[in-house]
Design an enzyme around this catalytic site. Structure first.
Site, PDB file in Angstrom:
ATOM      1  N   TYR A 153      15.737  22.547  73.240  1.00 37.50           N
ATOM      2  CA  TYR A 153      15.455  23.989  73.200  1.00 37.50           C
ATOM      3  C   TYR A 153      16.601  24.669  72.469  1.00 37.50           C
ATOM      4  O   TYR A 153      17.775  24.403  72.743  1.00 37.50           O
ATOM      5  CB  TYR A 153      15.352  24.552  74.621  1.00 37.50           C
ATOM      6  CG  TYR A 153      15.134  26.049  74.635  1.00 37.50           C
ATOM      7  CD1 TYR A 153      13.851  26.578  74.634  1.00 37.50           C
ATOM      8  CD2 TYR A 153      16.214  26.922  74.624  1.00 37.50           C
ATOM      9  CE1 TYR A 153      13.650  27.954  74.617  1.00 37.50           C
ATOM     10  CE2 TYR A 153      16.017  28.297  74.601  1.00 37.50           C
ATOM     11  CZ  TYR A 153      14.736  28.803  74.597  1.00 37.50           C
ATOM     12  OH  TYR A 153      14.534  30.167  74.571  1.00 37.50           O
ATOM     13  N   GLU A 181      13.198  31.697  68.450  1.00 36.34           N
ATOM     14  CA  GLU A 181      13.157  30.585  69.399  1.00 36.34           C
ATOM     15  C   GLU A 181      12.540  29.354  68.748  1.00 36.34           C
ATOM     16  O   GLU A 181      11.482  29.446  68.124  1.00 36.34           O
ATOM     17  CB  GLU A 181      12.332  30.983  70.631  1.00 36.34           C
ATOM     18  CG  GLU A 181      12.349  29.913  71.704  1.00 36.34           C
ATOM     19  CD  GLU A 181      11.388  30.236  72.851  1.00 36.34           C
ATOM     20  OE1 GLU A 181      11.873  30.619  73.922  1.00 36.34           O
ATOM     21  OE2 GLU A 181      10.171  30.116  72.651  1.00 36.34           O
TER      22      GLU A 181
END
Ligand code: GDP
Ligand code: MN
Length: 389
Positions: A109, A197
Site C-alpha cells: 500500500y 493512492e
C-alpha cells in the site's frame, strides 16, 4: 474531484510511475481488440467507476483469451456496480480498462495525502497492501508507516529508503522506488491533488514495481487552474442531486437518512445534523442554502430535498441574520404551496423579524409545525418522521 483508475494510470505514466500496459474499451468487442493489441496470454478486465473495492464485487476479472475478455466486459458494461464503497445503487460502468495481467509476488500500500494536522504532505505505506488495507488499519495499525515531507526540503532520499525498508523491499526493488515516490510527489504538487493512492503497488514475479491500481482526488478549489484535469470529470459518477445543487449555488450532500434538512450556514447545518442524530433520527442530507438566500433558492432547496424519495419529514433551521425571517418564511410558504407538500415540515426560525416570520407560517393554514428552539425542532422532526414511516 475524483477520476477513474485509467485516467490516474495515464497521469502516472506522464510522471514516471510505472503501470501495466492497457487501454480502455466501451464495448465488449473493443475490449477483445485491446487484448489482442496488447498481446500476451492473460488480461485483467477492470470496471471503471469512481469507487474502490471492485475486486471483491466482481469488477476486476482475469481472462485467459480474447473471448473471455469480451465476456467479462459484456458482464460489466452498462450495469451498475455496487461495492462496499458505493451506496446500495452503485455506480454505472460505462467503460472497462483492459490490461496485461501481472504475476504478483507482493502487494503493498502506498499513498500520498495532505495531513492537515502536521500541515504537510504525508506518505503512507504498508507492506500489508491489497484488498484488506482497511482491516490492517483497524487491527494492526503498527503495520502502516507515515513519512511527512517538509515543504521547503522536499522529498529526501533517506525518506525513500525509510519507505522501502517499511515495505521490506529487496535491493532491486529499492532502486525502483524513488522514481515512483518522486513522480507521486511531483504530480501531487503540480496538479493540486488532495490524495494519490496506489493500492496495490506490486512487486511482480520478475522483480518489477508497478502501480496496479490508482486513485487520485483533486482539490476542487484549484480546478480552475488545471483545465486538463477539470476535463477528466465524469458526471455520470457523481450524485445528480449534488450537481444540480451546485448550479443553484447550494451546498448539498446526500446522506441516506429520512429527515431532510434545510439550513443556512454550514456550521448550523452540522449542528442540526448532530441534533437529529442525538434525538435518534438520521439526516437525509447536508444542505447549506447560504447566508444571502432568497425565495427561489429556498424553493430549489425544497425540490432537492424532496427528490429524495426516502425523506419522511423536513426540518428547516434558519437563523435570519443577513436575510430577515419574514423573507425566509415567504420562501418556505411559496415552496410548500407550489409543491403540494404532504409530509410534515418543522420550522425553527430565529433572528431578525422572527415574530413576523412565525406569524406568517402560523396563519398560512399549510400545517407547518413551528418549533421554539433547535432542541424541540429536532425532537419534533424525528417524532413526525417516525409517525409517517
Ligand atoms: P479495487 O478492488 O477496486 O481496489 O481494484 P484493484 O485494481 O486494486 O484490484 C483488486 C485486486 O485484484 C488486487 O489487489 C489484486 O489482488 C487483483 N488483481 C488486479 N490485477 C491483477 C493482475 O494483473 N494479476 C493478478 N494476479 N491479480 C490482480
Ligand atoms: Mn485497489
Amino acid at each position: 474531484m475524483n477520476i477513474h483508475e485509467y485516467q490516474a494510470k495515464q497521469l502516472f505514466t506522464v510522471y514516471g510511475v510505472p503501470v501495466p500496459k492497457g487501454d480502455i474499451a466501451e464495448c465488449a468487442a473493443n475490449a477483445a481488440k485491446v487484448a489482442e493489441q496488447l498481446g500476451g496470454d492473460a488480461w485483467v478486465v477492470k470496471a471503471q467507476i469512481h469507487a474502490g473495492a471492485r475486486g471483491k464485487a466482481g469488477g476486476v476479472k482475469l481472462a485467459r483469451d480474447a473471448r473471455e475478455v469480451a465476456e467479462h466486459a459484456a458482464e460489466m458494461l452498462g450495469k451498475r456496480l455496487v461495492t462496499h464503497q458505493t451506496d446500495a445503487f452503485g455506480l454505472p460502468v460505462n467503460c472497462v480498462w483492459v490490461e496485461e495481467a501481472s504475476a504478483i509476488k507482493n502487494e503493498f500500500y502506498l499513498s500520498l495525502l495532505l495531513d492537515r494536522e502536521s500541515e504537510r504532505l504525508l506518505f503512507v505505506a504498508s507492506a500489508a497492501g491489497g484488498m484488506d488495507i482497511e482491516a490492517v488499519a483497524a487491527e494492526t495499525p503498527e503495520k502502516i508507516v507515515r513519512i511527512p515531507v517538509h515543504p521547503a526540503a522536499g522529498l529526501q532520499a533517506y525518506q525513500g529508503r525509510q519507505i522501502g525498508a517499511a515495505l521490506g523491499l529487496g535491493k532491486e526493488q529499492q532502486v525502483q522506488l524513488p522514481a515512483i515516490l518522486n513522480g507521486m510527489y511531483e504530480l501531487f504538487l503540480s496538479k493540486d491533488c488532495s490524495q494519490i493512492e496506489i493500492n496495490p503497488l506490486i512487486e511482480t514475479e520478475d522483480g518489477k514495481l508497478l502501480a496496479l491500481d490508482g486513485k487520485i482526488n483533486f482539490d476542487d478549489n484549484a480546478l480552475a487552474l488545471h483545465p486538463d484535469i477539470a476535463a477528466l470529470r465524469d458526471a455520470s459518477q457523481e450524485d445528480p442531486k449534488e450537481a444540480e445543487a451546485k448550479q443553484f449555488d447550494l451546498n448539498y450532500i446526500t446522506l441516506g437518512g429520512n429527515i431532510g434538512c434545510m439550513v443556512n450556514g454550514a456550521g448550523l447545518a452540522m449542528a442540526t445534523m448532530d441534533m437529529v442524530k442525538l434525538k435518534g433520527g438520521a439526516p437525509a442530507n447536508f444542505l447549506d442554502v447560504g447566508g444571502g438566500t432568497n425565495k427561489d433558492k429556498v424553493k430549489e432547496a425544497f425540490k432537492l430535498i424532496l427528490s429524495d424519495g426516502t425523506v419522511k419529514a423536513v426540518l428547516v433551521n434558519i437563523f435570519g441574520g443577513i436575510v430577515k425571517c419574514d423573507v425566509i418564511a415567504a420562501g418556505i410558504l411559496a415552496a410548500v404551496e407550489d409543491m403540494h407538500l404532504t409530509i410534515p415540515v418543522v420550522v425553527r426560525l430565529e433572528g431578525t423579524n422572527v415574530e413576523q416570520g412565525l406569524a406568517m407560517l402560523k396563519n398560512s393554514g399549510l400545517g407547518l409545525t413551528p418549533a421554539e428552539d433547535l432542541n424541540q425542532a429536532a425532537e419534533l422532526a424525528v417524532k413526525l418522521a417516525q409517525e409517517v414511516a
